[in-house]
Motif scaffolding. Sequence first.
Motif, PDB file in Angstrom:
ATOM      1  N   GLY A 391       1.183  -0.929  -0.095  1.00 39.13           N
ATOM      2  CA  GLY A 391       0.300  -0.025   0.193  1.00 39.13           C
ATOM      3  C   GLY A 391       0.874   1.346   0.252  1.00 39.13           C
ATOM      4  N   GLU A 392       2.435   1.288   0.841  1.00 39.02           N
ATOM      5  CA  GLU A 392       2.698   2.949   1.295  1.00 39.02           C
ATOM      6  C   GLU A 392       3.750   2.868  -0.117  1.00 39.02           C
ATOM      7  N   VAL A 393       4.557   1.623  -1.308  1.00 43.12           N
ATOM      8  CA  VAL A 393       5.244   1.860  -2.358  1.00 43.12           C
ATOM      9  C   VAL A 393       3.869   2.493  -3.241  1.00 43.12           C
ATOM     10  N   SER A 394       3.000   1.690  -3.733  1.00 45.34           N
ATOM     11  CA  SER A 394       1.885   1.667  -4.691  1.00 45.34           C
ATOM     12  C   SER A 394       1.629   3.229  -4.817  1.00 45.34           C
ATOM     13  N   ARG A 395       0.884   3.841  -3.387  1.00 43.37           N
ATOM     14  CA  ARG A 395       0.785   5.254  -2.979  1.00 43.37           C
ATOM     15  C   ARG A 395       2.176   6.419  -3.655  1.00 43.37           C
ATOM     16  N   ALA A 396       2.704   5.846  -3.211  1.00 44.38           N
ATOM     17  CA  ALA A 396       4.086   6.917  -4.403  1.00 44.38           C
ATOM     18  C   ALA A 396       4.591   6.393  -5.468  1.00 44.38           C
ATOM     19  N   ILE A 397       4.350   5.491  -6.219  1.00 46.25           N
ATOM     20  CA  ILE A 397       4.263   4.801  -7.014  1.00 46.25           C
ATOM     21  C   ILE A 397       3.779   5.463  -8.347  1.00 46.25           C
ATOM     22  N   TRP A 398       2.701   5.944  -8.404  1.00 50.80           N
ATOM     23  CA  TRP A 398       1.275   6.569  -9.012  1.00 50.80           C
ATOM     24  C   TRP A 398       1.655   7.005  -9.969  1.00 50.80           C
ATOM     25  N   PRO A 399       2.388   9.003  -9.540  1.00 52.57           N
ATOM     26  CA  PRO A 399       2.805   9.360  -9.995  1.00 52.57           C
ATOM     27  C   PRO A 399       3.081   9.642 -11.797  1.00 52.57           C
ATOM     28  N   GLN A 400       4.372   8.115 -10.807  1.00 53.33           N
ATOM     29  CA  GLN A 400       5.437   7.551 -12.035  1.00 53.33           C
ATOM     30  C   GLN A 400       4.789   6.918 -13.168  1.00 53.33           C
ATOM     31  N   ILE A 401       3.793   5.992 -12.637  1.00 52.26           N
ATOM     32  CA  ILE A 401       2.986   5.747 -13.041  1.00 52.26           C
ATOM     33  C   ILE A 401       2.092   5.784 -14.616  1.00 52.26           C
ATOM     34  N   LEU A 402       1.466   7.742 -13.990  1.00 57.72           N
ATOM     35  CA  LEU A 402       0.625   8.312 -14.851  1.00 57.72           C
ATOM     36  C   LEU A 402       1.989   8.839 -16.085  1.00 57.72           C
ATOM     37  N   VAL A 403       3.720   8.610 -15.832  1.00 53.79           N
ATOM     38  CA  VAL A 403       4.146   9.261 -16.919  1.00 53.79           C
ATOM     39  C   VAL A 403       4.626   8.447 -17.950  1.00 53.79           C
ATOM     40  N   MET A 404       4.806   6.754 -17.212  1.00 44.99           N
ATOM     41  CA  MET A 404       5.120   5.948 -17.708  1.00 44.99           C
ATOM     42  C   MET A 404       3.640   5.842 -18.676  1.00 44.99           C
ATOM     43  N   LEU A 405       1.990   6.184 -18.607  1.00 42.42           N
ATOM     44  CA  LEU A 405       2.038   5.677 -19.646  1.00 42.42           C
ATOM     45  C   LEU A 405       1.506   7.509 -20.333  1.00 42.42           C
ATOM     46  N   ALA A 406       1.494   8.137 -19.871  1.00 44.18           N
ATOM     47  CA  ALA A 406       2.030   9.060 -21.290  1.00 44.18           C
ATOM     48  C   ALA A 406       2.847   8.442 -22.704  1.00 44.18           C
ATOM     49  N   VAL A 407       3.820   8.058 -22.047  1.00 46.08           N
ATOM     50  CA  VAL A 407       4.725   7.794 -22.992  1.00 46.08           C
ATOM     51  C   VAL A 407       4.405   6.512 -23.887  1.00 46.08           C
ATOM     52  N   LEU A 408       3.792   5.792 -23.314  1.00 49.02           N
ATOM     53  CA  LEU A 408       2.800   5.071 -24.227  1.00 49.02           C
ATOM     54  C   LEU A 408       1.524   5.610 -24.930  1.00 49.02           C
ATOM     55  N   LEU A 409       0.756   6.223 -24.787  1.00 51.26           N
ATOM     56  CA  LEU A 409       0.611   6.792 -25.457  1.00 51.26           C
ATOM     57  C   LEU A 409       0.845   7.613 -26.695  1.00 51.26           C
ATOM     58  N   LEU A 410       2.074   8.160 -26.181  1.00 47.09           N
ATOM     59  CA  LEU A 410       3.084   9.010 -27.280  1.00 47.09           C
ATOM     60  C   LEU A 410       3.300   7.246 -27.974  1.00 47.09           C
ATOM     61  N   THR A 411       3.592   6.944 -27.831  1.00 43.95           N
ATOM     62  CA  THR A 411       4.282   5.254 -28.732  1.00 43.95           C
ATOM     63  C   THR A 411       3.765   5.099 -29.700  1.00 43.95           C
ATOM     64  N   THR A 412       2.234   5.022 -29.000  1.00 43.46           N
ATOM     65  CA  THR A 412       1.284   5.010 -29.362  1.00 43.46           C
ATOM     66  C   THR A 412       0.494   5.031 -30.815  1.00 43.46           C
ATOM     67  N   TYR A 413       0.397   6.620 -31.055  1.00 39.08           N
ATOM     68  CA  TYR A 413      -0.271   6.899 -31.998  1.00 39.08           C
ATOM     69  C   TYR A 413       1.125   8.306 -32.671  1.00 39.08           C
TER      70      TYR A 413
END
Length: 423
Positions: A391-413
């Motif tokens: 739970g502690e690490v999950s709360r801390a990692i979500w901003p990094q996950i959002l950055v990764m998802l942004a890169v995923l969208l750029l790579t996709t489109y």
Amino acid sequence: MSVSAWILTAGFALLVLLGFPFSFAIGISVIGVLYFTDIPAVMLPQTIISGTQSFSLLGIPFFMLAGEIMSAGGMSKRLVAMADVLVRHLPGGLGHVTILAAVIFAAISGSAPATTAAIGAIMIPAMAERGYSKAYATSLAVSAGVLAPLIPPSIAFVIWGVIAEQSISKLFLAGILPGLLMAGGLSLLVAWNARGNHVTRLPRATFTEVCTAFREGIWALLAPFIVLAGIYGGAFTPTEAAAVACLYSLWVGVFVEKRIKVRDLPEIFINGMRVSAIVMAVMAASSGFSVLIAQEQIATKFAGALGGAITQPWLMLLVLNLVFFLLAAVMDEVAIMVILGPMLIAIANQFGVDPIHFGAVIVTNVAVGMAAPPIGYCLFVGMAISGQKLGEVSRAIWPQILVMLAVLLLTTYIPQFALVFIN
């Protein structure tokens, strides 16, 4: 659907929900199909053996072993020291050190778990000593570690190249820009976090410190150049490069750093074998599963159904990314690639998606999945190092996950993100 199709879909899903290891769930599903059909039982051992005989798959245990040797031989510490003198003075300096060291280490090992373990073991305690929360330090080590599937040479690209029958060297090139972009996004997030939390900046390294770090770490720094230059210079294949990485790391650890003794080798080899066995067991069991999926035409039928419901390629890619992300939260990423690979490839072909670009999209998904709660593999590696709870690490990692998802969208489109070094 036929009995076989039900077993391969609903039966497999039920076994996973009941907590069976993925390789066991896959194997039981295949055995179930053989029991209820007239397919000869000898098909299972034949496909298991043939599914693991690909020359390219030899790169997996070699890269895993290279990561273990580098950690034991002190190369990871040298790489961290070099990264430290270059970027420690930036806002959130130790965070930047973590990311840069992970990028360099990934360019040798190709393994996300190995990169997370090697860099996290050094940087998580160092960041905690400097006042960073252990949860944040763990989340950053995990996020940096999962750059390895994108930075060549990459085990994930080796696996996808075998599944999709595409050039592994071209797939390696397809991951460079998404990987560097992800590293850059994480670095911006580190700087923003440092300014927001008023993290004390470290002094800039002196010229003497820089020269000392590079002189002591030159053998470690040469490793990615030898591996990548050898691949793209035509000296050896990606699989042979993995073997070269092992031999080079062993030579540095034994004769240069002198941190590896003969008595240490059995433990190093066993650790490398243990991690490799997890991946290879899924690959072996999935070979029979894939044959039966093809025989039942499940992938083709699903691709046809999806093509009838969705007519726009951009919407198809969005749906696939969403499905992959949700599955990666509860399934092993290697299992997803191997099991759903034929289906994903059939869908991509139907919509005319470039196979190398599609491979980059899939492996970027893999990188995100390895860090995403609740069962991201590297997430648990980081937690094992720091002793933090999920739970502690999950709360801390979500901003990094959002950055990764942004890169995923750029790579996709924007296909050129993946194809810029190929076309």
